[in-house]
Design a protein around this motif. Sequence first.
Motif, PDB file in Angstrom:
ATOM      1  N   ILE A 115       0.815  -1.217   0.000  1.00 29.85           N
ATOM      2  CA  ILE A 115       0.000   0.000   0.000  1.00 29.85           C
ATOM      3  C   ILE A 115       0.852   1.271   0.000  1.00 29.85           C
ATOM      4  O   ILE A 115       0.610   2.180  -0.816  1.00 29.85           O
ATOM      5  N   PRO A 116       1.852   1.416   0.872  1.00 25.27           N
ATOM      6  CA  PRO A 116       2.641   2.671   0.860  1.00 25.27           C
ATOM      7  C   PRO A 116       3.270   2.971  -0.491  1.00 25.27           C
ATOM      8  O   PRO A 116       3.249   4.116  -0.955  1.00 25.27           O
ATOM      9  N   LEU A 139     -12.319  12.461  -8.736  1.00 19.68           N
ATOM     10  CA  LEU A 139     -12.853  11.734  -7.590  1.00 19.68           C
ATOM     11  C   LEU A 139     -12.169  10.382  -7.430  1.00 19.68           C
ATOM     12  O   LEU A 139     -12.219   9.525  -8.323  1.00 19.68           O
ATOM     13  N   LEU A 140     -11.530  10.195  -6.290  1.00 21.36           N
ATOM     14  CA  LEU A 140     -10.996   8.894  -5.912  1.00 21.36           C
ATOM     15  C   LEU A 140     -12.164   8.037  -5.419  1.00 21.36           C
ATOM     16  O   LEU A 140     -12.900   8.437  -4.517  1.00 21.36           O
ATOM     17  N   GLY A 145     -11.161  -3.379  -1.473  1.00 23.03           N
ATOM     18  CA  GLY A 145      -9.964  -3.993  -0.905  1.00 23.03           C
ATOM     19  C   GLY A 145      -9.637  -5.359  -1.471  1.00 23.03           C
ATOM     20  O   GLY A 145      -8.785  -6.072  -0.930  1.00 23.03           O
ATOM     21  N   LYS A 146     -10.278  -5.740  -2.569  1.00 22.68           N
ATOM     22  CA  LYS A 146      -9.952  -7.046  -3.153  1.00 22.68           C
ATOM     23  C   LYS A 146      -8.569  -6.980  -3.807  1.00 22.68           C
ATOM     24  O   LYS A 146      -8.140  -5.946  -4.321  1.00 22.68           O
ATOM     25  N   GLY A 151      -6.971   2.137  -1.689  1.00 21.71           N
ATOM     26  CA  GLY A 151      -8.145   2.987  -1.515  1.00 21.71           C
ATOM     27  C   GLY A 151      -9.298   2.338  -0.807  1.00 21.71           C
ATOM     28  O   GLY A 151     -10.424   2.835  -0.878  1.00 21.71           O
ATOM     29  N   SER A 152      -9.060   1.248  -0.070  1.00 24.78           N
ATOM     30  CA  SER A 152     -10.145   0.593   0.656  1.00 24.78           C
ATOM     31  C   SER A 152     -10.359   1.189   2.043  1.00 24.78           C
ATOM     32  O   SER A 152     -11.315   0.821   2.726  1.00 24.78           O
ATOM     33  N   THR A 153      -9.481   2.092   2.456  1.00 23.36           N
ATOM     34  CA  THR A 153      -9.683   2.796   3.728  1.00 23.36           C
ATOM     35  C   THR A 153      -9.682   4.294   3.470  1.00 23.36           C
ATOM     36  O   THR A 153      -9.071   4.779   2.511  1.00 23.36           O
ATOM     37  N   PHE A 154     -10.374   5.012   4.323  1.00 25.77           N
ATOM     38  CA  PHE A 154     -10.404   6.465   4.194  1.00 25.77           C
ATOM     39  C   PHE A 154      -9.002   7.048   4.366  1.00 25.77           C
ATOM     40  O   PHE A 154      -8.648   8.045   3.733  1.00 25.77           O
TER      41      PHE A 154
END
Length: 280
Positions: A115-116, A139-140, A145-146, A151-154
């Motif tokens: 992720i980072p 817009l993101l 999260g598959k 981008g599955s977390t705020f």
Amino acid sequence: MVIGSHLSIAKGFHKAGEMAVKIGANTFQFFTRNPRGGAARDLVPAELAALSATMESHGFGDLLAHAPYTLNLAASRPETMEFALNTLGEDLERVDALPCRLYNFHPGSHVGAGIPEGIRRITRMLNRVVGAEGRATLLLETMSGKGSEVGSTFGELADIMAGVNHPERFGVCLDTCHVYDSGYDIRDRMDEVLEDFDRTIGLERLKAVHINDSMYGLGSRKDRHAGLGEDHLGMDFFVRLLTHPSLSHLPFFLETPYDDLGHRDEIIRLKEALDYDKKD
């Protein structure tokens, strides 16, 4: 209420506008090009003028342009990066020529880099294309999260916006199925989820909502859309969502697994449910 569905522009933007009216919508979402990639359709001035006239006469809200699924800003392969840069640049130029101010895209997939690193790649790519000038708000989209999706977390979305050079040009499109599947209990703890969003990103950055029921449910990380009220979220949830004081001013877009006439029926059922809720 501003509500629409995903419509094809294959026969022209004006035809999409006419279809929106036919199914009871007052906005619509469209792919900027084939969702799996490829060349974009030519812009025809007469079509755009006809679309603008339809939008004005029927009180349309903001249209939503959607990037192709193959646009991956977290890619590391040179050819995939080149496609992403070229597509994003071309799409933003096209949106500036359309009666459209919102451009939605999936942040990207890190494909094993983590992720980072995925966030670093996304912000670097965005900074190569997105300048201070332009009509579109990018817009993101909130993701389920598959796989290796970013981008599955705020927090991940906030980190992307913190790294871009022109954060004023960015916002978020919240997808109800994706948010629920990623682990945010927006069905039973809607206010808590929205408060979390506000603390992490800011509700002023929420510009659009994809409304879809979820086939697999909370925390499944599956991203399988269902028709409104037909699965884990339920119709009562969508009534509460569309009437929530923090959200009711936003445009809502169906991305359920139905054709145009199926979306018409969903819009009818949703409006009936909303009217019932008001009377109750």
